[in-house]
Scaffold this active site. Structure first.
Site, PDB file in Angstrom:
ATOM      1  N   HIS A 119      -2.746   2.533  -5.911  1.00  0.00           N
ATOM      2  CA  HIS A 119      -3.507   1.297  -5.718  1.00  0.00           C
ATOM      3  C   HIS A 119      -3.652   0.523  -7.025  1.00  0.00           C
ATOM      4  CE1 HIS A 119      -5.040  -0.178  -1.961  1.00  0.00           C
ATOM      5  NE2 HIS A 119      -6.051  -0.762  -2.577  1.00  0.00           N
ATOM      6  N   ARG A 123      -0.955  -1.909  -6.996  1.00  0.00           N
ATOM      7  CA  ARG A 123      -1.271  -3.015  -6.083  1.00  0.00           C
ATOM      8  C   ARG A 123      -2.216  -4.005  -6.784  1.00  0.00           C
ATOM      9  NH1 ARG A 123      -1.353  -4.380  -0.562  1.00  0.00           N
ATOM     10  NH2 ARG A 123      -3.360  -4.949   0.343  1.00  0.00           N
ATOM     11  N   TYR A 133      -9.767 -10.201  -6.553  1.00  0.00           N
ATOM     12  CA  TYR A 133      -8.799 -10.340  -7.637  1.00  0.00           C
ATOM     13  C   TYR A 133      -9.001 -11.615  -8.438  1.00  0.00           C
ATOM     14  CZ  TYR A 133      -6.405  -6.565  -5.254  1.00  0.00           C
ATOM     15  OH  TYR A 133      -6.117  -5.365  -4.671  1.00  0.00           O
ATOM     16  N   LYS A 172      -1.419  -2.401   8.214  1.00  0.00           N
ATOM     17  CA  LYS A 172      -2.487  -1.865   9.043  1.00  0.00           C
ATOM     18  C   LYS A 172      -2.399  -2.429  10.456  1.00  0.00           C
ATOM     19  CE  LYS A 172      -5.860  -0.939   5.380  1.00  0.00           C
ATOM     20  NZ  LYS A 172      -7.221  -1.231   4.880  1.00  0.00           N
ATOM     21  N   ARG A 229       0.847  -1.194   0.000  1.00  0.00           N
ATOM     22  CA  ARG A 229       0.000   0.000   0.000  1.00  0.00           C
ATOM     23  C   ARG A 229       0.883   1.245   0.000  1.00  0.00           C
ATOM     24  NH1 ARG A 229      -1.893  -3.524   4.078  1.00  0.00           N
ATOM     25  NH2 ARG A 229      -3.982  -4.368   3.678  1.00  0.00           N
ATOM     26  N   HIS A 260      -3.793  -8.894   3.612  1.00  0.00           N
ATOM     27  CA  HIS A 260      -5.222  -8.884   3.896  1.00  0.00           C
ATOM     28  C   HIS A 260      -5.505  -9.712   5.145  1.00  0.00           C
ATOM     29  CE1 HIS A 260      -6.427  -7.939  -0.554  1.00  0.00           C
ATOM     30  NE2 HIS A 260      -6.190  -6.853   0.152  1.00  0.00           N
TER      31      HIS A 260
END
Length: 299
Positions: free
Chosen positions: A243, A246, A278, A171, A147, A269
């Protein structure tokens, strides 16, 4: 702003360690909700009911907000009232019975393999520091799928050339390790050598990517401009930010046979559901697979 909102933001920042961008989004959504309550004399957010929340959501739709935007605000309110329940300031979460709005399924925007190759191999990267920094940024995004916030957070210490790996802080401060390919390793070594020539030897905790003058680390909007400028040279897409790289990373892995669980780990994730978006191919890929696999495709 209501004091409970600031308490919630502090909790999310210092206890849950949410990203600054997430905190900014929460603050914006809750400010709008509080403003709606004030304008309609509906009292404090703490006293909001499901009926009041629905009334706000309807007003947003009437004002032209898209379902995705409204759903984000619903998620913000859910988190806010969940916090208030946990500290005993409300007994029932008024968002508990409110469902998210249906939204059209949207495939990620990505570069096709030939577009990515054209951009990465083009001569649009000058040999000066800025040119090679921009090249390294785009190559890093494409070869790791990280990211933009993770890219900005990279330090010199993040790179382990001996083990050929990159440590990324994702994150909620969750670390993950990404393999360092020979191509990216070579690019990073060249970039770091040029960086040292320009600004002197770096310390382990120094940010990897710096501004053109070397006096500050990059910020998200700067990275967006860098990436968008180069995507524009090879593709006509609505989205042009980091993004897209990504999405391109994940799509390239999937189209070349990578396992979905492996892609999930590389992307950082928390659930497979986020990665399954995806699990698609463009028409050319589908057509190719069809012709190779179906026994009567050529009849």
């Amino acid at each position: 702003m209501d004091s409970t909102i600031q308490e919630f933001l502090d909790f999310m920042l210092y206890q849950r360690r949410s990203s600054p961008l997430t905190i900014k989004t929460y603050a914006t959504d809750l400010r709008l909700f509080s403003q709606f309550l004030d304008e309609n004399s509906l009292g404090s957010p703490v006293n909001a009911t499901s009926k009041i929340v629905r009334r706000w959501l309807v007003s947003l739709l009437d004002a032209g907000d898209q379902p995705r935007s409204v759903n984000r605000k619903i998620a913000t309110l859910r988190s806010y009232f969940r916090y208030l329940c946990s500290v005993g300031k409300v007994k029932v979460n008024p968002c508990r019975a409110i469902d998210a709005l249906k939204t059209p399924h949207k495939l990620p925007v990505f570069l096709h393999e030939d577009e990515a190759k054209l951009m990465l191999d083009s001569a649009n990267f000058p040999d000066d520091f800025k040119g090679q920094r921009d090249r390294t940024i785009i190559q890093t995004l494409y070869l790791t799928g990280i990211r933009v916030s993770e890219l900005i957070g990279l330090t010199i210490r993040s790179i382990d050339f001996a083990l050929d790996q990159l440590t990324v802080l994702g994150k909620r401060n969750k670390q993950r390790i990404i393999p360092l390919t020979p191509t990216l390793k070579s690019i990073l070594i060249s970039y770091l050598h040029l960086r040292e020539q320009e600004f002197g030897e770096a310390k382990p905790d120094d940010r990897l990517f710096l501004s053109q003058k070397g006096d500050m680390p990059l910020y998200e909007q700067m990275v967006y401009r860098i990436v968008a400028a180069h995507i524009e040279t090879v593709a006509n897409t609505a989205m042009k930010g980091p993004h897209v790289m990504r999405h391109t990373f994940a799509t390239a892995l999937l189209n070349n046979g990578a396992d979905l669980m492996a892609i999930k780990e590389l992307l950082g994730h928390s659930s497979l559901a986020a990665t399954q978006v995806y699990a698609h191919s463009d028409f050319e890929q589908l057509n190719k697979i069809y012709k190779l696999a179906h026994p009567r495709a050529d009849n």
